[in-house]
Design a protein around this motif. Structure first.
Motif, mmCIF file in Angstrom:
data_model
loop_
_atom_site.group_PDB
_atom_site.id
_atom_site.type_symbol
_atom_site.label_atom_id
_atom_site.label_comp_id
_atom_site.label_asym_id
_atom_site.label_seq_id
_atom_site.Cartn_x
_atom_site.Cartn_y
_atom_site.Cartn_z
ATOM 1 N N ALA A 1 100.005 75.765 -106.653
ATOM 2 C CA ALA A 1 100.273 76.265 -107.454
ATOM 3 C C ALA A 1 101.540 77.249 -107.219
ATOM 4 N N LYS A 2 102.041 77.990 -108.675
ATOM 5 C CA LYS A 2 103.254 79.275 -108.727
ATOM 6 C C LYS A 2 103.018 80.213 -109.355
ATOM 7 N N THR A 3 102.988 80.560 -108.152
ATOM 8 C CA THR A 3 102.505 82.270 -108.742
ATOM 9 C C THR A 3 103.367 83.162 -110.234
ATOM 10 N N VAL A 4 102.724 83.111 -111.354
ATOM 11 C CA VAL A 4 103.334 84.364 -112.215
ATOM 12 C C VAL A 4 102.512 84.928 -112.729
ATOM 13 N N ILE A 5 103.249 86.173 -113.094
ATOM 14 C CA ILE A 5 102.288 87.379 -112.853
ATOM 15 C C ILE A 5 102.658 87.782 -114.471
ATOM 16 N N VAL A 6 101.429 88.327 -114.747
ATOM 17 C CA VAL A 6 101.403 89.439 -116.044
ATOM 18 C C VAL A 6 100.882 90.735 -115.926
ATOM 19 N N ALA A 7 101.938 91.358 -116.808
ATOM 20 C CA ALA A 7 101.755 92.847 -115.947
ATOM 21 C C ALA A 7 102.656 94.055 -117.148
ATOM 22 N N MET A 8 101.743 95.235 -116.687
ATOM 23 C CA MET A 8 101.870 96.314 -118.244
ATOM 24 C C MET A 8 103.123 96.321 -118.055
ATOM 25 N N HIS A 9 103.255 96.708 -119.301
ATOM 26 C CA HIS A 9 105.438 97.054 -119.472
ATOM 27 C C HIS A 9 105.663 97.370 -120.978
ATOM 28 N N ASP A 10 106.182 98.942 -121.153
ATOM 29 C CA ASP A 10 105.956 99.290 -122.819
ATOM 30 C C ASP A 10 107.362 98.713 -122.768
ATOM 31 N N PRO A 11 107.971 98.399 -124.522
ATOM 32 C CA PRO A 11 106.970 98.017 -125.600
ATOM 33 C C PRO A 11 106.229 97.154 -125.490
ATOM 34 N N GLY A 12 104.925 96.932 -126.296
ATOM 35 C CA GLY A 12 104.503 95.162 -126.197
ATOM 36 C C GLY A 12 103.336 95.513 -125.085
ATOM 37 N N CYS A 13 102.805 96.417 -123.851
ATOM 38 C CA CYS A 13 101.348 96.529 -123.096
ATOM 39 C C CYS A 13 102.037 95.783 -122.842
ATOM 40 N N HIS A 14 101.921 93.572 -122.560
ATOM 41 C CA HIS A 14 101.895 93.304 -121.415
ATOM 42 C C HIS A 14 103.651 91.874 -121.666
ATOM 43 N N TRP A 15 103.217 91.097 -121.023
ATOM 44 C CA TRP A 15 104.297 91.023 -120.250
ATOM 45 C C TRP A 15 104.519 89.669 -119.331
ATOM 46 N N PHE A 16 105.034 88.396 -119.734
ATOM 47 C CA PHE A 16 105.300 87.583 -118.237
ATOM 48 C C PHE A 16 106.049 88.720 -117.365
ATOM 49 N N TYR A 17 105.932 89.023 -115.985
ATOM 50 C CA TYR A 17 107.338 89.325 -115.166
ATOM 51 C C TYR A 17 108.306 88.083 -115.186
ATOM 52 N N ALA A 18 109.825 88.173 -115.000
ATOM 53 C CA ALA A 18 109.917 86.599 -114.833
ATOM 54 C C ALA A 18 110.403 86.912 -113.809
ATOM 55 N N SER A 19 112.123 87.998 -113.578
ATOM 56 C CA SER A 19 112.755 87.973 -112.400
ATOM 57 C C SER A 19 112.701 89.226 -112.470
ATOM 58 N N GLY A 20 113.826 89.622 -111.028
ATOM 59 C CA GLY A 20 114.473 90.191 -110.777
ATOM 60 C C GLY A 20 113.788 91.319 -109.895
ATOM 61 N N ASP A 21 115.212 92.623 -109.029
ATOM 62 C CA ASP A 21 113.824 94.060 -108.082
ATOM 63 C C ASP A 21 113.372 94.607 -108.437
#
Length: 121
Positions: A31-51
Motif C-alpha cells: 500500500a502506498k501512503t497518500v497524505i491528506v494535508a491542511m492547506h489554504d485555500p480550500g482547507c484539505h488537499w492531497f499532498y501530491a509531491s515536492g519538497d
C-alpha cells in the motif's frame, strides 16, 4: 527397482512444489501512503509531491493498488467509497483496498471547502 521408485517419488514431489509455487501470486502490492494535508485555500488537499519549499497539492488523485490514507488535516475525515463509509481520525492511517472512487470530506466541513476524490484502479 528401488532407484526407479525413489526417482519417481522425487519427481512427483518436485512437480507438486512447482505447481504450488505457480498458483501463488507473484507479489502482493504494498500500500502506498497518500497524505491528506491542511492547506489554504480550500482547507484539505492531497499532498501530491515536492519538497518543503515547493509542495504540490491536488483535489483528485488516482492510484493503482491499495492505499494507506494518512490524515494530517485538522479534523476527522469522512471517506465514502465501495466499502461503505469510514472515518479517518487526525494522525491515523486508513487502508483502502477496494477498487473504485472514494469521496473524502471533513467532519463539519464548510460548504466552500474542497471535496477530495481518490480513485483506486
Amino acid at each position: 527397482m528401488r532407484k526407479l521408485i525413489f526417482i519417481l517419488t522425487l519427481l512427483t514431489a518436485s512437480l507438486m512444489l512447482a505447481a504450488t509455487a505457480a498458483a501463488r501470486p507473484a507479489s502482493t502490492a504494498k500500500a502506498k501512503t497518500v497524505i491528506v494535508a491542511m492547506h489554504d485555500p480550500g482547507c484539505h488537499w492531497f499532498y501530491a509531491s515536492g519538497d518543503m519549499n515547493h509542495r504540490k497539492y491536488s483535489k483528485t488523485l488516482a492510484h493503482n493498488g491499495p492505499v494507506k490514507l494518512l490524515n494530517l488535516d485538522e479534523a476527522t475525515l469522512i471517506v465514502k467509497g465501495p466499502g461503505g463509509t469510514r472515518h479517518d481520525k487526525v494522525g491515523a492511517k486508513l487502508t483502502l483496498k477496494a477498487k473504485g472512487v472514494y469521496k473524502i470530506t471533513m467532519v463539519k466541513q464548510a460548504a466552500d471547502d474542497n471535496h477530495l476524490k481518490l480513485t483506486i484502479k
